[in-house]
Design an enzyme around this catalytic site. Structure first.
Site, PDB file in Angstrom:
ATOM      1  CG  ASP A  33      36.223  39.807  42.660  1.00 49.26           C
ATOM      2  OD1 ASP A  33      36.940  39.957  43.656  1.00 49.26           O
ATOM      3  OD2 ASP A  33      35.991  40.731  41.859  1.00 49.26           O
ATOM      4  NE  ARG A  49      45.156  33.520  43.285  1.00 48.75           N
ATOM      5  CZ  ARG A  49      45.794  33.785  42.151  1.00 48.75           C
ATOM      6  NH1 ARG A  49      46.113  32.800  41.337  1.00 48.75           N
ATOM      7  NH2 ARG A  49      46.119  35.015  41.844  1.00 48.75           N
ATOM      8  CE1 TYR A  76      38.168  47.509  40.903  1.00 46.23           C
ATOM      9  CE2 TYR A  76      36.055  47.936  41.937  1.00 46.23           C
ATOM     10  CZ  TYR A  76      37.417  47.750  42.032  1.00 46.23           C
ATOM     11  OH  TYR A  76      38.029  47.803  43.255  1.00 46.23           O
ATOM     12  NE  ARG A  95      46.446  37.754  47.072  1.00 47.82           N
ATOM     13  CZ  ARG A  95      46.722  38.799  46.274  1.00 47.82           C
ATOM     14  NH1 ARG A  95      47.714  38.719  45.415  1.00 47.82           N
ATOM     15  NH2 ARG A  95      46.011  39.897  46.364  1.00 47.82           N
ATOM     16  NE  ARG A 155      38.175  41.284  48.801  1.00 45.58           N
ATOM     17  CZ  ARG A 155      39.103  41.912  48.080  1.00 45.58           C
ATOM     18  NH1 ARG A 155      40.358  41.599  48.218  1.00 45.58           N
ATOM     19  NH2 ARG A 155      38.748  42.805  47.214  1.00 45.58           N
TER      20      ARG A 155
HETATM   21  O1  1CP Z   1      35.321  37.989  51.644  1.00 46.48           O
HETATM   22  C1  1CP Z   1      35.625  36.888  51.138  1.00 46.48           C
HETATM   23  O2  1CP Z   1      36.429  36.095  51.634  1.00 46.48           O
HETATM   24  C2  1CP Z   1      34.888  36.493  49.865  1.00 46.48           C
HETATM   25  C3  1CP Z   1      35.572  36.760  48.663  1.00 46.48           C
HETATM   26  C4  1CP Z   1      35.691  38.152  48.048  1.00 46.48           C
HETATM   27  C5  1CP Z   1      34.859  39.279  48.135  1.00 46.48           C
HETATM   28  C6  1CP Z   1      33.644  39.511  49.022  1.00 46.48           C
HETATM   29  C7  1CP Z   1      36.714  38.457  47.137  1.00 46.48           C
HETATM   30  C8  1CP Z   1      37.810  37.539  46.795  1.00 46.48           C
HETATM   31  N1  1CP Z   1      36.476  39.701  46.613  1.00 46.48           N
HETATM   32  C9  1CP Z   1      35.352  40.236  47.213  1.00 46.48           C
HETATM   33  C10 1CP Z   1      34.714  41.534  46.957  1.00 46.48           C
HETATM   34  C11 1CP Z   1      35.436  42.558  46.162  1.00 46.48           C
HETATM   35  N2  1CP Z   1      36.230  42.392  45.045  1.00 46.48           N
HETATM   36  C12 1CP Z   1      35.311  43.937  46.406  1.00 46.48           C
HETATM   37  C13 1CP Z   1      34.432  44.551  47.477  1.00 46.48           C
HETATM   38  C14 1CP Z   1      35.063  44.500  48.812  1.00 46.48           C
HETATM   39  C15 1CP Z   1      36.296  45.341  48.993  1.00 46.48           C
HETATM   40  O3  1CP Z   1      36.177  46.586  48.880  1.00 46.48           O
HETATM   41  O4  1CP Z   1      37.343  44.768  49.282  1.00 46.48           O
HETATM   42  C16 1CP Z   1      36.095  44.613  45.444  1.00 46.48           C
HETATM   43  C17 1CP Z   1      36.290  46.117  45.328  1.00 46.48           C
HETATM   44  C18 1CP Z   1      36.666  43.623  44.587  1.00 46.48           C
HETATM   45  C19 1CP Z   1      37.530  43.853  43.416  1.00 46.48           C
HETATM   46  C20 1CP Z   1      38.804  43.111  43.562  1.00 46.48           C
HETATM   47  N3  1CP Z   1      38.968  41.776  43.303  1.00 46.48           N
HETATM   48  C21 1CP Z   1      40.010  43.586  44.092  1.00 46.48           C
HETATM   49  C22 1CP Z   1      40.232  44.974  44.643  1.00 46.48           C
HETATM   50  C23 1CP Z   1      41.029  45.808  43.702  1.00 46.48           C
HETATM   51  C24 1CP Z   1      41.023  47.268  44.152  1.00 46.48           C
HETATM   52  O5  1CP Z   1      40.521  48.080  43.352  1.00 46.48           O
HETATM   53  O6  1CP Z   1      41.472  47.564  45.262  1.00 46.48           O
HETATM   54  C25 1CP Z   1      40.932  42.514  44.094  1.00 46.48           C
HETATM   55  C26 1CP Z   1      42.365  42.516  44.519  1.00 46.48           C
HETATM   56  C27 1CP Z   1      40.233  41.381  43.594  1.00 46.48           C
HETATM   57  C28 1CP Z   1      40.748  39.993  43.506  1.00 46.48           C
HETATM   58  C29 1CP Z   1      40.357  39.146  44.656  1.00 46.48           C
HETATM   59  N4  1CP Z   1      39.039  38.956  45.061  1.00 46.48           N
HETATM   60  C30 1CP Z   1      39.013  38.069  46.121  1.00 46.48           C
HETATM   61  C31 1CP Z   1      40.364  37.679  46.391  1.00 46.48           C
HETATM   62  C32 1CP Z   1      40.781  36.683  47.450  1.00 46.48           C
HETATM   63  C33 1CP Z   1      41.197  38.361  45.484  1.00 46.48           C
HETATM   64  C34 1CP Z   1      42.702  38.214  45.362  1.00 46.48           C
HETATM   65  C35 1CP Z   1      42.945  37.255  44.235  1.00 46.48           C
HETATM   66  C36 1CP Z   1      44.170  36.415  44.363  1.00 46.48           C
HETATM   67  O7  1CP Z   1      44.143  35.322  44.936  1.00 46.48           O
HETATM   68  O8  1CP Z   1      45.177  36.839  43.799  1.00 46.48           O
END
Ligand code: 1CP
Length: 350
Positions: free
Chosen positions: A72, A35, A148, A26, A22
């Protein structure tokens, strides 16, 4: 060969290559700005110029060794026809599937078409990612993505998903099989578009007892890794079975992955002795330690390097960076990692 690729192929590097899960997001002011201009998070993912720019932001700032595609894991269910949206302050939401759901409602007919913008982002990154930086693709593992799809978003206990798997393993298995198929294809297409290594995220693997873990996490992930390796034999796969505990050992031997990403709870000496002889290790700085900074961060960074750095190792976090992390703490971590041996190594960083 690029440092991160060398480490993923089993070489020991000093200093180790580094990237962060990640790493675009943010905690960076430049991300928040883009964003807010883009509108929604999904618009950001699905607009190649913007997704490219966001991917590059942490590379410019820190000179990391890996540039992970900005997207994502949940774009896969969306491309199968399941409605997906992100709610401010809550996170991802999907129209939930249940045990009676007609899986034929999900369709892979328009799958690649829906993901075209993501392949386009990777194509653009071929030209814009600096020469010594590795382009990483990724996908969610079937269990994590299925959870999910079934829960309709994040969950604390995953009861709905686990109950389905226990009550109706054949029906649940059909959903997992579908995800194995499309996820393999998705990763292979990411490689065709420019990804040089890929990571498979099984963020919720650790919720299962051992038998469930083998059946619903390790086995489907192994099938994907096998397909990707068959089509793209030079492309290393990183597997992240978060929370697998001692079962990381089975993953090291049986997943077929070239590298395992360790969560922060995995003891370093145990990992060095039991996992590193089989695979490259990636991880596992506690994101809270990065958030805290200061002496605690320096000490944890050094310890990680001294225990795992003598074998094939990629410095990373144990889970994604939190949005409240001060960006300057990452600078501090990079300084400790690269120290003076970065110059000795003859590598240059922006
Ligand atoms: O790593 C990077 O910079 C690349 C981008 C990336 C990746 C690899 C994002 C951007 N998401 C992910 C993978 C992801 N998404 C996972 C697997 C990794 C992990 O466990 O963290 C999971 C479970 C998700 C699902 C997801 N998408 C969540 C998690 C929710 C939860 O159940 O805890 C969230 C908050 C998102 C949204 C998201 N994805 C990525 C970002 C930067 C965001 C935040 C969005 C925003 O700007 O508001």
């Amino acid at each position: 060969m690029k440092p991160l690729l060398r480490a993923l192929k089993g070489k020991t590097l000093d200093p180790p290559p580094v990237w962060m899960m990640r790493q675009a997001g943010r905690y960076l002011p430049e991300y928040r700005k883009l964003r807010s201009q883009a509108g929604s998070f999904l618009d950001l993912c699905m607009t190649p110029e913007l997704a490219e720019e966001v991917t590059l932001q942490p590379i410019r700032r820190y000179g990391l060794d890996g540039a992970i595609l900005f997207s994502d894991i949940l774009v896969v269910p969306q491309a199968l026809g399941q409605k997906l949206w992100f709610e401010e302050g809550i996170g991802p939401r999907l129209e939930p599937l249940d045990e009676t759901a007609d899986l034929s409602r999900l369709s892979s007919a328009a799958f690649h078409e829906g993901l075209q913008p993501i392949y386009e982002t990777l194509k653009r990154l071929r030209k814009s990612v600096p020469e010594n930086v590795t382009r990483l693709g990724f996908a969610g593992a079937p269990w994590t993505v299925a959870s999910y799809m079934i829960e309709g978003g994040s969950s604390r206990d995953f009861f709905k998903s686990r109950l389905w798997a226990y009550r109706d393993p054949d029906g649940f298995g059909k959903l997992i099989d579908l995800l194995v198929e499309v996820t393999s294809e998705y990763l292979i297409q990411q490689v065709a578009a420019g990804a040089e290594a890929v990571q498979l995220f099984d963020s919720w693997a650790g919720i299962w007892p051992d038998e469930g873990f083998r059946r619903w996490s390790l086995s489907p992930s192994r099938r994907i890794i096998e397909k990707v390796r068959k089509d793209c034999p030079d492309v290393p796969v990183i597997f992240f079975p978060r929370g697998a505990g001692v079962l990381y050992q089975e993953c090291a031997r049986e997943s077929g992955a070239q590298a395992l990403s360790l969560d922060s709870s995995v003891p370093l000496e145990w990992a060095r002795d039991n996992l590193q002889p089989h695979v490259t290790l990636q991880g596992n700085l506690d994101p809270a330690c990065l958030m805290a900074g200061g002496a605690a961060l320096d000490e944890a960074t050094r310890r990680l390097m001294s225990v795992l750095g003598k074998g094939p190792f990629v410095f990373n976090l144990g889970h994604g960076i939190d949005k409240t992390t001060p960006p300057e703490n990452v600078d501090r971590m990079m300084q400790v990692i690269r120290g003076k041996s970065a110059q000795q190594d003859g590598r240059t960083f922006q």
